[in-house]
Write a protein that holds these residues in place. Structure first.
Motif, short mmCIF file in Angstrom:
data_model
loop_
_atom_site.label_atom_id
_atom_site.label_comp_id
_atom_site.label_asym_id
_atom_site.label_seq_id
_atom_site.Cartn_x
_atom_site.Cartn_y
_atom_site.Cartn_z
N HIS A 128 38.83 29.11 20.91
CA HIS A 128 38.95 30.38 21.64
C HIS A 128 40.08 31.26 21.12
O HIS A 128 40.37 32.31 21.71
N GLY A 129 40.75 30.86 20.04
CA GLY A 129 41.82 31.66 19.48
C GLY A 129 43.04 31.76 20.38
O GLY A 129 43.62 32.84 20.52
N LEU A 130 43.47 30.64 20.95
CA LEU A 130 44.56 30.63 21.92
C LEU A 130 45.83 30.01 21.33
O LEU A 130 45.77 29.17 20.44
N GLY A 131 46.97 30.40 21.89
CA GLY A 131 48.23 29.75 21.57
C GLY A 131 48.49 28.59 22.51
O GLY A 131 47.87 28.48 23.58
N ILE A 132 49.39 27.71 22.13
CA ILE A 132 49.75 26.54 22.95
C ILE A 132 51.26 26.48 23.09
O ILE A 132 52.00 26.58 22.10
N LEU A 133 51.71 26.31 24.32
CA LEU A 133 53.11 26.03 24.62
C LEU A 133 53.16 24.72 25.38
O LEU A 133 52.61 24.61 26.47
N GLU A 134 53.79 23.70 24.79
CA GLU A 134 53.86 22.39 25.42
C GLU A 134 55.08 22.30 26.34
O GLU A 134 56.21 22.46 25.89
N ASP A 135 54.83 22.04 27.61
CA ASP A 135 55.90 21.78 28.57
C ASP A 135 56.09 20.27 28.63
O ASP A 135 55.43 19.56 29.39
N SER A 136 57.00 19.78 27.78
CA SER A 136 57.29 18.35 27.71
C SER A 136 58.63 18.04 28.37
O SER A 136 59.29 17.05 28.01
N CYS A 137 59.02 18.87 29.33
CA CYS A 137 60.35 18.74 29.94
C CYS A 137 60.54 17.43 30.69
O CYS A 137 61.67 17.02 30.95
N MET A 144 46.49 16.32 24.10
CA MET A 144 46.73 17.39 23.15
C MET A 144 45.61 17.59 22.13
O MET A 144 45.30 18.75 21.79
N PRO A 145 44.96 16.55 21.59
CA PRO A 145 43.85 16.83 20.67
C PRO A 145 42.76 17.68 21.31
O PRO A 145 42.21 18.59 20.67
N TRP A 191 65.67 12.62 15.54
CA TRP A 191 65.09 11.59 16.41
C TRP A 191 63.61 11.88 16.69
O TRP A 191 62.77 10.97 16.67
N LEU A 192 63.30 13.15 16.94
CA LEU A 192 61.92 13.51 17.26
C LEU A 192 61.03 13.53 16.02
O LEU A 192 59.81 13.38 16.13
N GLY A 193 61.62 13.70 14.84
CA GLY A 193 60.83 13.76 13.62
C GLY A 193 60.27 15.14 13.34
O GLY A 193 59.16 15.26 12.82
N VAL A 194 61.06 16.19 13.66
CA VAL A 194 60.64 17.57 13.41
C VAL A 194 61.68 18.24 12.52
O VAL A 194 62.78 17.72 12.32
N GLY A 238 55.79 16.48 21.41
CA GLY A 238 56.63 17.56 20.92
C GLY A 238 56.71 17.66 19.42
O GLY A 238 57.37 18.57 18.90
N SER A 239 56.01 16.77 18.70
CA SER A 239 56.12 16.75 17.24
C SER A 239 54.82 17.15 16.54
O SER A 239 54.68 16.91 15.33
N ARG A 240 53.90 17.78 17.27
CA ARG A 240 52.59 18.09 16.69
C ARG A 240 52.55 19.41 15.93
O ARG A 240 51.55 19.75 15.30
N GLY A 241 53.62 20.20 15.99
CA GLY A 241 53.64 21.49 15.32
C GLY A 241 53.44 22.66 16.25
O GLY A 241 53.57 23.82 15.82
N ASN A 242 53.13 22.40 17.53
CA ASN A 242 53.11 23.46 18.53
C ASN A 242 54.53 23.73 18.99
O ASN A 242 55.43 22.91 18.80
#
Length: 395
Positions: free
Chosen positions: A167-176, A157-158, A65-68, A190-194
């Motif tokens: 800045h060489g950072l990680g991303i955690l998406e809180d899409s709860c 998100m962009p 459904w999400l396309g991931v 939630g489907s951007r690859g993060n």
């Protein structure tokens, strides 16, 4: 023994009265039907209640459904966030930037691993973390960004991905709170690859009662997540063998059965919530005149971006007696909730050095926000009743 805490999904209100023969409304209510019942019974009769075929089916259906490529079901959205922090390797001495206008789990998941939450103020329109404020909060100790799609409004998100790359950072998406939202580039949240996380508590767009989902960044990460949710045991290991630190973050097949049914009609569930939100926007538009004395309604969509309706929050006029308005609504059988607080002022976060006045936009929004009854089962008459009562209370 009576429950010590009221369930916010169907919270009893001792001040609620029958108003002109009308029953009290629910603040929120899950939409459960015969398919959920059928699949739960199927699991119960199978004798396989955990780590079975229904769990795999739920993960596959959700990912499709999400396309991931994959999705890993866990016991809660908080569990998903915690595993996401670990997957990114964030730990003691690290800092991660996030909004203070959120549910407390967004920060707690960092504290579990010894990471310092670094708050930055929000955008007054979207109510999400302001990208400029977030970038200004980046230091040499910063390892990541944790954007939160508050109230179902997609984050920028962009912009956050640009900051992370610079800045060489990680991303955690809180899409709860945002399952079904579409971001500014037309992608499902939630489907951007993060690494992205979702929650299925009973007031969410879809529910499993309790439960969550984490979208991994690659197959190797998915394998580790499935091990960590199950006490650190790999799929091909014996029951009592474990090769890493893990947690009891499993989702049962009974829970997953509800999820399979809900994903199967998720588009319908989302449309129902959007319909009720549209009725609210129409009925309350006369109270939102853009002045300090007016009500502030949720921000309009900016296509291709679109909100996924989690709750229906309004901001009361400046100087309003919010507690008094909540009491007056409650006396008419209409529950409402002060929603959300600004979490940097919670004791366990304030002790990190945060104080009143540091994030003026978030604090102002938190002081004036009010969540009205919201679920797909509300009728036009129900919405009109809430709107009329709110208008009277504001007068």
């Amino acid at each position: 023994m009576p429950s010590r805490t009221a369930d916010p999904v169907r919270e009893p209100n001792p001040e609620s009265q029958m108003t002109e023969g009308l029953p009290p409304l629910d603040l929120a209510r899950p939409q459960i039907g015969p398919e959920e019942e059928r699949l739960v019974l199927e699991v119960l009769r199978s004798g396989r209640l955990s780590l079975g075929e229904m769990l795999e089916r739920f993960e596959d259906d959700f990912a499709n459904w999400l396309g991931v490529d994959d999705a890993v079901a866990v016991s809660s959205g908080t569990a998903a966030l915690h595993l996401g922090v670990r997957a990114l390797g964030w730990g003691i001495g690290d800092e991660v930037v996030l909004s203070p206008f959120t549910f407390v789990a967004s920060a707690n998941c960092l504290l579990y691993e010894g990471v310092r939450p670094v708050f930055a103020d929000i955008d007054p329109d979207s109510l999400n973390l302001d990208p400029a404020a977030a970038e200004a909060a980046v230091t040499d100790a910063t390892v990541g960004l944790l954007p939160i799609d508050i109230f179902g409004q997609p984050s920028a998100m962009p912009e956050f991905e640009r900051i992370a790359a610079a800045h060489g950072l990680g991303i955690l998406e809180d899409s709860c709170q945002a399952l079904g939202a579409i971001d500014s580039e037309g992608r499902k949240v939630g489907s951007r690859g993060n690494i992205a996380t979702f929650a299925f508590y009973a007031n969410k767009q879809m529910t499993t009662g309790e439960g969550g989902m984490i979208v991994p960044a690659d197959p190797g990460m998915a394998e580790v997540l499935r091990s960590e949710r199950n006490q650190g045991r790999a799929i091909d290991m014996d029951w009592l063998d474990h090769d890493r630190l893990g947690f009891n973050y499993r989702m049962s097949d009974v829970t997953a059965a509800i999820g399979v049914a809900q994903v199967g009609r998720l588009d319908e569930l989302l449309a129902g919530r959007a319909r009720v939100a549209g009725m609210y926007l129409e009925r309350l538009s006369g109270l939102a005149d853009g002045s300090p004395e007016g009500l502030v309604l949720p921000a309009s969509d900016r296509p291709p971006a679109s909100r996924s309706w989690f709750v229906f929050p309004v901001r009361l006029p400046e100087g309003s007696d919010r507690d008094g308005i909540i009491r007056q609504l409650g006396e008419q059988g209409i529950p409402a909730k002060a929603y959300l607080p600004s979490i940097h002022l919670f004791p366990h976060l304030a002790e990190l050095g945060y104080q009143q006045g540091q994030f003026p936009i978030a604090e102002s929004v938190a002081a004036r926000s009010l969540a009205l009854p919201f679920h797909a089962g509300l009728s036009e008459g129900d919405v009109g009743r809430v709107a009329d009562a709110l208008a009277d209370a504001l007068e």
